[in-house]
Design an enzyme around this catalytic site. Structure first.
Site, PDB file in Angstrom:
ATOM      1  N   HIS A 120     -15.184   3.903   6.677  1.00  0.00           N
ATOM      2  CA  HIS A 120     -14.423   4.155   5.414  1.00  0.00           C
ATOM      3  C   HIS A 120     -14.002   5.788   5.129  1.00  0.00           C
ATOM      4  O   HIS A 120     -12.706   5.908   5.004  1.00  0.00           O
ATOM      5  CB  HIS A 120     -15.821   4.040   4.003  1.00  0.00           C
ATOM      6  CG  HIS A 120     -15.152   4.513   2.903  1.00  0.00           C
ATOM      7  ND1 HIS A 120     -15.320   5.647   2.337  1.00  0.00           N
ATOM      8  CD2 HIS A 120     -14.477   3.745   1.819  1.00  0.00           C
ATOM      9  CE1 HIS A 120     -14.636   5.684   1.127  1.00  0.00           C
ATOM     10  NE2 HIS A 120     -14.332   4.630   0.797  1.00  0.00           N
ATOM     11  N   ARG A 244      -3.760  -1.651  -2.613  1.00  0.00           N
ATOM     12  CA  ARG A 244      -5.295  -2.477  -2.870  1.00  0.00           C
ATOM     13  C   ARG A 244      -5.903  -2.102  -4.052  1.00  0.00           C
ATOM     14  O   ARG A 244      -6.277  -0.794  -4.414  1.00  0.00           O
ATOM     15  CB  ARG A 244      -6.087  -1.492  -1.746  1.00  0.00           C
ATOM     16  CG  ARG A 244      -5.546  -1.819  -0.285  1.00  0.00           C
ATOM     17  CD  ARG A 244      -6.024  -0.940   0.591  1.00  0.00           C
ATOM     18  NE  ARG A 244      -5.252   0.354   0.689  1.00  0.00           N
ATOM     19  CZ  ARG A 244      -5.278   1.348   1.307  1.00  0.00           C
ATOM     20  NH1 ARG A 244      -5.869   1.072   2.718  1.00  0.00           N
ATOM     21  NH2 ARG A 244      -4.672   2.506   1.244  1.00  0.00           N
ATOM     22  N   ARG A 299      -1.696  -6.414  -3.968  1.00  0.00           N
ATOM     23  CA  ARG A 299      -2.744  -7.211  -3.561  1.00  0.00           C
ATOM     24  C   ARG A 299      -3.648  -7.255  -4.643  1.00  0.00           C
ATOM     25  O   ARG A 299      -4.252  -6.346  -5.345  1.00  0.00           O
ATOM     26  CB  ARG A 299      -3.542  -6.618  -2.244  1.00  0.00           C
ATOM     27  CG  ARG A 299      -4.290  -7.647  -1.753  1.00  0.00           C
ATOM     28  CD  ARG A 299      -5.074  -7.419  -0.517  1.00  0.00           C
ATOM     29  NE  ARG A 299      -5.768  -6.300  -0.515  1.00  0.00           N
ATOM     30  CZ  ARG A 299      -6.608  -5.562   0.201  1.00  0.00           C
ATOM     31  NH1 ARG A 299      -6.269  -5.948   1.617  1.00  0.00           N
ATOM     32  NH2 ARG A 299      -7.294  -4.524   0.190  1.00  0.00           N
ATOM     33  N   GLY A 453      -3.087  -9.175   7.453  1.00  0.00           N
ATOM     34  CA  GLY A 453      -3.857  -7.986   7.387  1.00  0.00           C
ATOM     35  C   GLY A 453      -4.619  -8.071   8.578  1.00  0.00           C
ATOM     36  O   GLY A 453      -5.979  -8.547   9.124  1.00  0.00           O
ATOM     37  N   THR A 454      -4.375  -7.025   9.830  1.00  0.00           N
ATOM     38  CA  THR A 454      -4.881  -7.218  11.078  1.00  0.00           C
ATOM     39  C   THR A 454      -6.051  -6.516  10.929  1.00  0.00           C
ATOM     40  O   THR A 454      -6.779  -6.821  11.969  1.00  0.00           O
ATOM     41  CB  THR A 454      -3.805  -6.462  11.907  1.00  0.00           C
ATOM     42  OG1 THR A 454      -3.513  -5.104  11.422  1.00  0.00           O
ATOM     43  CG2 THR A 454      -2.588  -7.207  12.159  1.00  0.00           C
ATOM     44  N   ASN A 455      -6.659  -5.510  10.138  1.00  0.00           N
ATOM     45  CA  ASN A 455      -8.102  -5.129  10.268  1.00  0.00           C
ATOM     46  C   ASN A 455      -8.916  -6.152  10.172  1.00  0.00           C
ATOM     47  O   ASN A 455      -9.944  -6.422  11.068  1.00  0.00           O
ATOM     48  CB  ASN A 455      -8.225  -4.114   8.928  1.00  0.00           C
ATOM     49  CG  ASN A 455      -7.386  -3.020   8.998  1.00  0.00           C
ATOM     50  OD1 ASN A 455      -6.645  -2.581  10.237  1.00  0.00           O
ATOM     51  ND2 ASN A 455      -7.172  -2.239   8.106  1.00  0.00           N
ATOM     52  N   ASP A 456      -8.951  -7.239   9.136  1.00  0.00           N
ATOM     53  CA  ASP A 456      -9.736  -8.227   9.123  1.00  0.00           C
ATOM     54  C   ASP A 456      -9.608  -9.102  10.069  1.00  0.00           C
ATOM     55  O   ASP A 456     -10.667  -9.865  10.501  1.00  0.00           O
ATOM     56  CB  ASP A 456      -9.808  -8.710   7.539  1.00  0.00           C
ATOM     57  CG  ASP A 456     -10.589  -8.234   6.505  1.00  0.00           C
ATOM     58  OD1 ASP A 456     -11.858  -7.805   7.069  1.00  0.00           O
ATOM     59  OD2 ASP A 456     -10.445  -8.085   5.453  1.00  0.00           O
ATOM     60  N   CYS A 519       0.232  -5.297   7.190  1.00  0.00           N
ATOM     61  CA  CYS A 519      -0.137  -4.210   6.337  1.00  0.00           C
ATOM     62  C   CYS A 519      -1.679  -3.816   6.610  1.00  0.00           C
ATOM     63  O   CYS A 519      -2.317  -2.874   6.236  1.00  0.00           O
ATOM     64  CB  CYS A 519      -0.376  -4.679   4.970  1.00  0.00           C
ATOM     65  SG  CYS A 519      -1.449  -6.022   4.734  1.00  0.00           S
TER      66      CYS A 519
END
Length: 561
Positions: A120, A244, A299, A453-456, A519
């Site tokens: 975070h 977000r 979003r 959403g490439t992080n998730d 994103c």
């Protein structure tokens, strides 16, 4: 005789490339190929003057580059108050949470003893262009006593420390800082056309201008506040690719989401939602005014419950203590404890969030699109050009998307009714789950656009917890070369990349001009940008500070042989 490979500095790379262009030795296309986004990033951050006697006390993970000096502060509220009083502070925490946002914004830099480059603290710091060091496990932070210890040193609140987010080094005392002239230029405070502009500023200007003329990828930004949107636009962003909305309910507003999720019945829920709507409307107005004439992708709420609800462990301890002392427990505390225990999730990142929350509490998403319609009308009335887009998060099935799309379209139409106005409001979806990627053609039938959403998607493909792996086994994996790089920093093209490629091809079979974007944090990663260019995506979206880096790399990708 000994020989060594010479290392060219970032400044030298830009200046020499332009010198060769002016001599006629190379072309401008070749010049942008001889520079890089990583080198530009090095030029954008302030740096320490390390020529004096420095006291290095610890090293951690360099999570967000730069150089920051200030008083160590161990509480976010105090950091905010001290900053407001004119003091420069470094926020020191074991790890940060959404509750720390107010202190993170106020601080010059952030230092944590836990977490990694996708924690975070790291993600938020990079988004703000704020210096951060995470995973500094040599320091022991005592947030109650307001101090940390490392070796023989004890640093108390108010003591001056200096943190280097580029190297991960923590110094005791104040280290002199050298500001970045390149950042001054990029933020519009210095013109490259004036005599006062330094040679490196003039070189960056010419190379970045040429990269903009050559690139095919648009560069948007991830922005959750009007201030972020304004800064990103100055840095060259061509819209907002990710707003977000859950970040709009952190800090003092967190209680709204907590009350919403813990509501005993639908009437209570509707009451909380009614309180949230004017806040959302004002937020949207500010961002769309900052991005007038450019797309703003909103979003819908995607709040992992553990970030918004009280800790079950803390509540359990409080209840047990009260019972042991024979204290009377208020009815409200009992109800809160029961609700949190009922909603507790073993893995909240895979639980009640995203589209699932919108289906369980449909009035929530309906409120958001209602606020967006009213905000768009207000922005238009003020003489600006709003271009809102709605994005549904964490969709996995065609039925989820169709169900919510019909609900939202009906609400949007009903809100416009009687205004004698209609503003185009495309509805798209994120692809964040492997199932969504391999069934993208089914989703594309009911979506106006798709954003990866490439992080998730990385987290779910690898079965890695973003919040845990960087501080546990990932460093060892990298040391042993079991992984060539951190897949949360640079896209895993051999794995996650296959899903992105497949989803892109499936979507474009539905419609050849289907709009596709990215994103996740990878949208600002130089290596990943070349892959997205190869897939012929329409845009990447990244944190404001990384916009110039993405602009340069998109241009480099376009001219690469």
């Amino acid at each position: 005789m000994q020989t060594r490979v010479g290392k060219r500095t970032a400044e030298a790379a830009f200046r020499i490339a332009l010198q060769f262009v002016d001599e006629g030795t190379i072309t401008m296309d070749e010049a942008i190929g001889r520079t890089s986004g990583d080198q530009l990033a090095m030029l954008m951050f302030p740096q320490f003057d390390t020529r004096g006697n420095l006291v290095e006390i610890a090293r951690g993970i360099p999570a967000s580059p730069g150089a920051a000096v200030g008083e160590a502060v161990f509480d976010s509220k105090r950091a905010f108050d001290m900053s407001k009083a004119g003091k420069k502070v470094i926020l020191v925490r074991r790890e940060t949470s959404p509750d720390d946002l107010v202190g993170m914004v106020a601080a010059e830099g952030i230092l944590t003893s836990r977490g990694g480059k996708t924690s975070h603290a790291a993600v938020v710091a990079r988004g703000m262009g704020k210096t951060a060091i995470c995973g500094t496990d040599a320091i022991s932070v005592d947030e109650r006593a307001n101090l940390f210890t490392v070796g023989t040193h004890t640093v108390y609140e108010g003591d001056i420390i200096s943190i280097d987010g580029t190297t991960g080094i923590v110094y005791l005392g104040a280290v002199p800082v050298v500001a970045s002239s390149v950042t001054s230029y990029l933020e519009g405070r210095v013109s490259a056309e004036t005599d006062e502009a330094s040679p490196v500023v003039k070189a960056v200007h010419r190379i970045l201008t040429h990269a903009d003329s050559r690139r095919k990828l648009l560069v948007r930004t991830n922005a959750d506040t009007p201030e972020d949107a304004i800064r990103a636009r100055i840095l060259g962003a061509q819209g907002v690719g990710l707003c977000r909305t859950e970040h709009m309910f952190l800090g003092e507003r967190r209680a709204y989401v907590e009350r919403l999720v813990l509501a005993e019945n639908e009437d209570v829920q509707r009451g909380v939602i009614a309180e949230m709507e004017p806040l959302q409307r004002a937020d949207f107005v500010g961002i769309m005014m900052a991005m007038s004439g450019l797309p703003v992708t909103i979003r819908l709420l995607d709040p992992p419950l553990h970030e918004f609800l009280p800790s079950l462990v803390d509540l359990s301890s409080q209840m047990a203590r009260s019972e042991a002392l024979g204290e009377e427990i208020p009815a409200r505390d009992k109800a809160l404890f029961a609700a949190v225990r009922r909603l507790h999730e073993s893995n909240p990142m895979l639980g009640l969030r995203g589209v699932r929350l919108g289906i369980l509490i449909p009035e929530l998403y309906k409120m958001q699109v209602r606020a967006l319609v009213h905000a768009s009308l207000e922005v238009k009335k003020l003489g600006h050009d709003p271009k809102p887009e709605v994005m549904i998060p964490l969709v996995s099935t065609q039925r989820e998307l169709l169900y919510l799309r019909e609900t939202l379209e009906e609400e949007i139409a009903q809100t416009f009714k009687g205004t004698n106005q209609v503003i185009d409001m495309p509805i798209g979806t994120m692809i964040e789950t492997p199932r969504a990627a391999i069934t993208a053609d089914r989703l594309a039938v009911h979506a106006d656009f798709v954003s990866f959403g490439t992080n998730d998607l990385t987290q779910l493909t690898w079965a890695f917890s973003r919040d845990d792996v960087e501080s546990t086994f990932l460093p060892r994996y990298l040391d042993l070369e079991l992984l060539p790089f951190n897949p949360f920093e640079s896209l895993d093209q051999a794995g996650v990349g296959i899903l992105v490629r497949q989803a892109s091809e499936l979507s474009r079979k539905v419609r050849s001009d289907f709009k596709l974007g990215v994103c996740g944090e990878h949208g600002g990663d130089p290596r990943s940008i070349h892959f997205f260019h190869e897939l012929n995506l329409d845009y990447v979206s990244c944190s404001p500070f990384r916009v110039p880096i993405a602009r340069l790399e998109s241009g480099r990708a376009a001219v690469a042989k």
